[in-house]
Design an enzyme around this catalytic site. Structure first.
Site, PDB file in Angstrom:
ATOM      1  N   GLU A 114      10.399   9.020 -15.955  1.00  0.00           N
ATOM      2  CA  GLU A 114      11.000  10.337 -15.634  1.00  0.00           C
ATOM      3  C   GLU A 114      11.771  10.546 -14.412  1.00  0.00           C
ATOM      4  O   GLU A 114      12.838  11.035 -14.170  1.00  0.00           O
ATOM      5  CB  GLU A 114       9.728  11.166 -15.553  1.00  0.00           C
ATOM      6  CG  GLU A 114       9.180  11.566 -16.905  1.00  0.00           C
ATOM      7  CD  GLU A 114       8.126  10.409 -17.531  1.00  0.00           C
ATOM      8  OE1 GLU A 114       7.974   9.147 -16.741  1.00  0.00           O
ATOM      9  OE2 GLU A 114       7.502  10.530 -18.652  1.00  0.00           O
ATOM     10  N   GLU A 119      14.055  -5.165  -3.435  1.00  0.00           N
ATOM     11  CA  GLU A 119      13.100  -5.443  -4.907  1.00  0.00           C
ATOM     12  C   GLU A 119      14.101  -5.233  -6.028  1.00  0.00           C
ATOM     13  O   GLU A 119      13.974  -5.992  -7.042  1.00  0.00           O
ATOM     14  CB  GLU A 119      11.984  -4.511  -4.979  1.00  0.00           C
ATOM     15  CG  GLU A 119      11.121  -4.741  -6.102  1.00  0.00           C
ATOM     16  CD  GLU A 119       9.936  -3.775  -6.438  1.00  0.00           C
ATOM     17  OE1 GLU A 119       9.986  -2.794  -5.655  1.00  0.00           O
ATOM     18  OE2 GLU A 119       8.906  -4.136  -6.879  1.00  0.00           O
ATOM     19  N   GLY A 138       0.855  -1.332   0.222  1.00  0.00           N
ATOM     20  CA  GLY A 138       0.013   0.046  -0.131  1.00  0.00           C
ATOM     21  C   GLY A 138       0.924   1.143   0.151  1.00  0.00           C
ATOM     22  O   GLY A 138       0.820   1.878   1.206  1.00  0.00           O
TER      23      GLY A 138
END
Lengths: 393, 321
Positions: free
Chosen positions: A371, A240, A122
């Protein structure tokens, strides 16, 4: 039986047999579907092919990170699906092992280990995009010491399937930007949690919006110290970027090989073929560089370091290269590119290419937009001034 | 006069066929589609590809095409008004022989291709439409084949706003046309379809530009960041370049000149700029642009769809040169 002493040999044998079983249920073109990924997660858990690097007293095998890397590479080469709970294994488990209390580890690691508790992340919120420091979901401490959570998360991968959510939450209303955030473990079945699946442009539903309306979160479900959420989330992101990025790179190499086969088989005039082969070569070159970069990142991870800026560059280069591969494959389909992903039953190969092309539009948006990655490289590597608004000063 | 003409067409299409209508992917026999088709016919818009209209207003073909693209028209307007109507005007036997049914009552979906391009995909608009295949045969002759709607197999297409069909092997009936009749018409239809593509891409880019002005990140509108601002400019100029190429092609067409070279330039510019604009629109919108509920993907899919169908027509024009 997967022996620790001959781990990779045993795992290779098992993989071949297990994937044959899995493919009898789910075609390779359906590898991305939740049901296939759930089945695969279950098979890995049942065979003890998870938690490889966790300590033994937490149900792990205490294998070195290099073995974990080799195992992931092997799975990807066998075109194994991504297990449904990979977010929990990739991000949450190492974070829990690092920052969790003994009680939190005992409560949450077994569910991840056994595949009984699926997690979602979340982080993203409406309007925050890649700027996680502007999180608005807030939690207020109650008189009983618990937290009362209110807010709205979005783009929550498998939010509609998850039992638990690890969320970034503002616990200090006076805290600005990345200060005053905490890392909370939220029960998705708690009263006040509402989940609404989001359909994406491929026609599938992998994401959800998650609403928290006066959700009570016990005090012992905050990971680390109150207000330490940003530091923990950044550390989690580093995990990750390392090991769990590898399967994506292997997948890219396999897609490139498919593209090479497809171009060789395509009926194109000789003059045009020359141009297309030149274009292919430039993508081959990029893929080689992606491989060199991931190898460097993995060496760092295996040595216990964090990939840092190399991770940002790898994500940027990988995502944009994958888009090029998928667009090229779509073009080589010719008229069959008029088909949609739903044509999987009548035209499985073409429909799968169309699906991957459409999906690849997300690669430069998810997990930090291109970006943002460029800004990171510009600011941290080139030392260019920050591209920021007034609020972050 | 011409401004009035365009605003009338723009209002009709914009009001009767907003994007919400495109999303429904209604077949031709849906009452809303029938009502719009009647209005297009009553307003004389089905004649837009014919001689008189073109002599007076041919220069505005580009804008008419852009208007249909912006609304993601889900009726076979281009192939009816810019292909079959002018062919019927040139050769009345097509109607008299019953090869083509009256277009006012039966919107026509046409596949333009050669036998080499033999996949047979056609846009599908339900049983109430008529389905035709226009293809070169030999020595300057073209065949127009008519297929029974019941023989068109329906498949899930990438563009969810229009159906995808596949023509069967056997045509119900066929007639012959000459290259002199077909090629100028085909060239104008090709230009109109590219204008449609540019319109769809332009609408997508406009949404992204508007979003970049209002959407804030790091405390300011994202359009203030050069990474976003410059990319939008490049995409916009790409589409504008395509418009220049299309105008050149259309003025050659108005003179009766076949210009496969200009057609190639227009196709390359429009397709590459159109694809880039639609992809950028999704990128600028971020996560919301990846959602089914957002319109960005509808434009993307229409542009990619048209890139393929116009490629067929371009091949025909170049082969005939």
């Amino acid at each position: 039986m997967i022996r620790t002493s001959h781990f990779l040999d045993d795992a290779a044998t098992w993989l071949g047999e297990a994937l044959t079983l899995l493919r009898a249920q789910h075609a390779e073109a359906a590898s991305h579907t939740p049901s296939c990924r759930q089945d695969w997660n279950r098979m890995l858990c049942d065979t003890d092919l998870v938690a490889l690097t966790w300590p033994e007293d937490r149900g792990g095998r205490a294998l070195p990170t290099a073995t974990l890397i080799a195992f992931h590479e092997m799975c990807a080469r066998h075109r194994a699906p991504q297990p449904i709970n990979s977010i929990a294994h990739a991000i949450l488990a190492p974070t829990l092992l690092m920052f969790g209390t003994s009680e939190q580890k005992a409560r949450f690691l077994p569910g991840i280990r056994n595949g009984t508790e699926i997690w979602c992340q979340g982080y993203s919120e409406p309007r925050t995009g890649s700027d996680l420091s502007s999180v608005r979901t807030r939690a207020a401490r109650q008189s009983n010491g618990h937290w009362l959570l209110n807010g709205h998360k979005i783009w929550t991968t498998q939010g509609h399937l998850a039992k638990w959510c690890f969320a970034l939450v503002r616990t200090d209303p006076a805290g600005v930007a990345h200060r005053g955030l905490s890392f909370m473990l939220v029960d998705m079945q708690a009263p006040g949690v509402r989940v609404e699946p989001i359909r994406q442009l491929t026609g599938e539903t992998d994401y959800a919006e998650v609403f928290f309306e006066n959700v009570e979160v016990p005090a012992n479900q905050v990971l680390g110290a109150e207000g330490e959420g940003w530091r923990i989330a950044m550390a989690a992101a580093e995990y990750e970027r390392g090991v769990y990025f590898l399967p994506r790179v292997v997948m890219l190499e396999q897609e490139l090989a498919q593209l090479q086969d497809e171009l060789a088989a395509a009926a194109v005039p000789p003059a045009e073929r020359h141009v297309l082969e030149h274009r292919l070569q430039s993508i081959v070159d990029l893929c080689r560089v992606v491989r060199s970069r991931v190898d460097k990142v993995l060496d760092a991870v295996a040595a216990g370091e964090t990939p840092g800026i190399e991770g940002a560059m790898l994500k940027l280069l990988w995502s944009e290269t994958r888009q090029q591969v998928q667009e090229f494959r779509l073009e080589l389909l010719g008229e069959s590119a008029l088909l949609g992903p739903e044509a999987i039953d009548s035209h499985p190969e073409s429909a799968a290419v169309v699906r991957e092309f459409l999906w690849s539009r997300a690669e430069t948006i998810v997990a930090g937009t291109s970006e943002i990655q460029r800004n990171i490289v510009a600011e941290r590597t080139l030392g260019l001034p920050k591209d920021r608004g007034a609020h972050a000063k | 006069m011409t401004t009035l003409l365009l605003s009338t067409f723009g209002r009709l299409v914009g009001e009767r066929h907003p994007i919400a209508q495109a999303r429904k992917a209604l077949p031709c026999d849906a009452p809303a589609q029938q009502a719009l088709w009647s209005e297009l016919a009553d307003g004389g818009w089905l004649d837009a590809g014919c001689r008189d209209f073109q002599q007076e207003n041919g220069a505005h073909t580009l804008l008419l095409g852009e208007i249909t693209g912006r609304s993601l028209m889900t009726l076979p307007y281009a192939s009816t008004a810019f292909l079959l109507m002018p062919l019927l005007e040139a050769d009345a036997r097509l109607l008299a022989d019953g090869l083509v049914s009256p277009l006012r009552d039966f919107p026509a979906s046409v596949r333009c291709s050669s036998v080499q391009q033999d996949d047979g995909w056609i846009e599908h608009f339900g049983e109430a439409a008529q389905y035709l295949h226009l293809l070169p045969v030999e020595d300057g002759a073209w065949r127009l084949e008519r297929h029974a709607p019941s023989t068109v197999a329906v498949l899930p297409g990438m563009d969810p706003t229009i159906g995808l069909g596949r023509l069967g092997q056997v045509a119900v009936t066929a007639g012959t046309l000459t290259s002199q009749v077909v090629l100028p018409v085909l060239q104008r239809h090709f230009a109109f379809e590219l204008a449609h593509l540019v319109g769809a891409a332009g609408a997508s880019l406009d949404m992204a530009i508007a979003y970049a002005k209002e959407r804030e990140q790091f405390g300011r509108p994202i359009g203030q960041f050069q990474a976003v601002k410059h990319a939008l400019v490049d995409a916009w100029m790409g589409l504008d370049n395509a418009r220049y190429a299309l105008r050149s092609l259309l003025s050659a067409t108005a003179d009766g000149t076949l210009a496969p070279d200009l057609a190639g330039t227009a196709h390359r510019l429009a397709v590459s700029a159109g694809r880039r604009a639609c992809k950028l629109a999704i990128q600028v919108h971020g996560g919301i642009g990846f959602a089914w509920e957002h319109d960005a993907h509808l434009y993307l899919k229409r542009v990619y769809h048209l890139a393929i169908t116009t490629q067929r027509s371009l091949g025909l024009l170049q082969a005939a040169a």
